[in-house]
Design a protein around this motif. Structure first.
Motif, short mmCIF file in Angstrom:
data_model
loop_
_atom_site.label_atom_id
_atom_site.label_comp_id
_atom_site.label_asym_id
_atom_site.label_seq_id
_atom_site.Cartn_x
_atom_site.Cartn_y
_atom_site.Cartn_z
N ARG A 1 -7.00 -3.64 4.74
CA ARG A 1 -6.24 -2.54 5.33
C ARG A 1 -4.76 -2.89 5.54
NH1 ARG A 1 -11.38 -2.59 6.88
NH2 ARG A 1 -12.54 -0.63 7.05
N ARG B 1 -0.90 -0.88 0.85
CA ARG B 1 -1.08 0.57 0.78
C ARG B 1 0.19 1.25 0.27
NH1 ARG B 1 -2.81 1.21 5.47
NH2 ARG B 1 -0.93 1.92 6.54
N ARG C 1 -9.43 0.26 -4.64
CA ARG C 1 -8.10 -0.09 -5.17
C ARG C 1 -7.31 -0.90 -4.15
NH1 ARG C 1 -8.44 5.19 -7.69
NH2 ARG C 1 -7.40 6.20 -5.93
N GLN C 2 -7.43 -0.54 -2.89
CA GLN C 2 -6.72 -1.26 -1.83
C GLN C 2 -7.19 -2.71 -1.76
OE1 GLN C 2 -4.64 0.19 0.90
NE2 GLN C 2 -4.47 -1.73 1.99
N LYS D 1 -8.85 5.20 -12.28
CA LYS D 1 -9.41 6.33 -11.53
C LYS D 1 -10.91 6.20 -11.29
CE LYS D 1 -5.32 8.03 -11.53
NZ LYS D 1 -4.50 7.86 -10.29
N THR E 1 -12.48 3.83 -6.13
CA THR E 1 -12.14 4.64 -4.95
C THR E 1 -10.84 4.13 -4.36
OG1 THR E 1 -13.27 3.20 -3.37
CG2 THR E 1 -14.60 4.91 -4.47
N VAL E 2 -10.28 4.89 -3.44
CA VAL E 2 -9.05 4.47 -2.77
C VAL E 2 -9.24 3.12 -2.09
CG1 VAL E 2 -7.42 5.01 -0.93
CG2 VAL E 2 -8.22 6.83 -2.45
N GLY E 3 -10.38 2.96 -1.39
CA GLY E 3 -10.65 1.70 -0.70
C GLY E 3 -10.81 0.54 -1.65
N LEU F 1 0.64 0.92 -3.44
CA LEU F 1 -0.28 1.75 -4.21
C LEU F 1 0.09 3.24 -4.17
CD1 LEU F 1 -3.67 0.07 -3.26
CD2 LEU F 1 -2.63 0.15 -5.53
N ASP F 2 1.11 3.59 -3.39
CA ASP F 2 1.50 4.99 -3.25
C ASP F 2 2.92 5.18 -3.76
OD1 ASP F 2 1.86 7.60 -2.62
OD2 ASP F 2 1.74 7.38 -0.45
N THR G 1 -3.61 1.30 -9.65
CA THR G 1 -3.48 2.73 -9.35
C THR G 1 -3.98 3.58 -10.51
OG1 THR G 1 -1.54 2.31 -7.96
CG2 THR G 1 -1.87 4.57 -8.71
#
Length: 214
Positions: A107, A112, A153-154, A146, A149-151, A115-116, A143
């Protein structure tokens, strides 16, 4: 006169009546003889992932440098300011540490942000964006997956960035030479804030594994 936040003063009182009181001799010895830690930890600034707490370290046992996302930049001997590189140089050349641990965690806000790509800079200087560009190639690859999941990838980038930092450590001549002579060991670790689990990077495969703890 302004005062420190009340919780800090309260914590200091507890420290003086607790840990300092029981380790006074140790603190005085460190003040007189100086520090001689065997291990340097490169960790994140995140307040939830303090190395001294995770490893239950006493005074003088760890030399810790913390930055956003526990990154190590590559060796760049130029005229810019290099905080992490300076700390690394001091730990290796002056303190002569025997181990360097890159400690990532779950986390992570810096990861994060990496990745954005649509995230707005927090300031005109975009210091975080520029700093996190150290892992941009990996961030773009993760990134683009696809199927994850978001988690996922984090977590993936948090661990990949640890491998990036270890690779960058080896661009420093002093680190590469001492590691080659067997006088310095590099390690990667990842801490899960939610569960308290510590995962250790296998130095041969790069995989993260749970250590056996009695």
């Amino acid at each position: 006169m302004d005062h420190l936040p009340a919780e800090l003063l309260s914590g200091y009182r507890n420290f003086m009546g607790g840990r300092y009181a029981t380790e006074t001799t140790r603190y005085r010895e460190l003040a007189r003889k100086g520090q001689q830690p065997q291990t340097m930890v490169i960790a994140c600034c995140d307040s939830r992932a303090a190395p001294e707490t995770i490893f239950d370290a006493g005074p003088g046992e760890l030399f810790v440098v913390r930055n956003v996302a526990n990154l190590v930049p590559p060796y760049e001997p130029d005229d810019r300011h290099h905080s992490t590189s300076a700390a690394l140089e001091f730990a290796v050349q002056s303190l002569k540490v025997k181990n360097i641990v890159v400690l990532g965690h779950g986390r992570c806000g810096g990861i994060r942000a990496a990745l954005d790509p649509s995230a707005e800079p927090l300031s005109p200087g975009d210091f975080i964006g520029k700093w996190m560009s150290l892992v941009s190639p990996a961030a773009e690859t993760v990134t683009g997956n696809k199927m994850m999941t978001v988690g996922e990838r984090q977590t993936s980038l948090e661990r990949i960035s640890i491998r990036y930092s270890i690779a960058n450590l080896r661009t420093f001549p002093c680190v590469k030479i001492l590691e080659g002579k067997g006088r310095l060991s590099l390690h990667g670790a990842w801490f899960d804030i939610s569960t308290g689990e510590l995962w250790i990077m296998n130095r041969e495969t790069g995989d993260f594994e749970r250590p056996e703890i009695d």
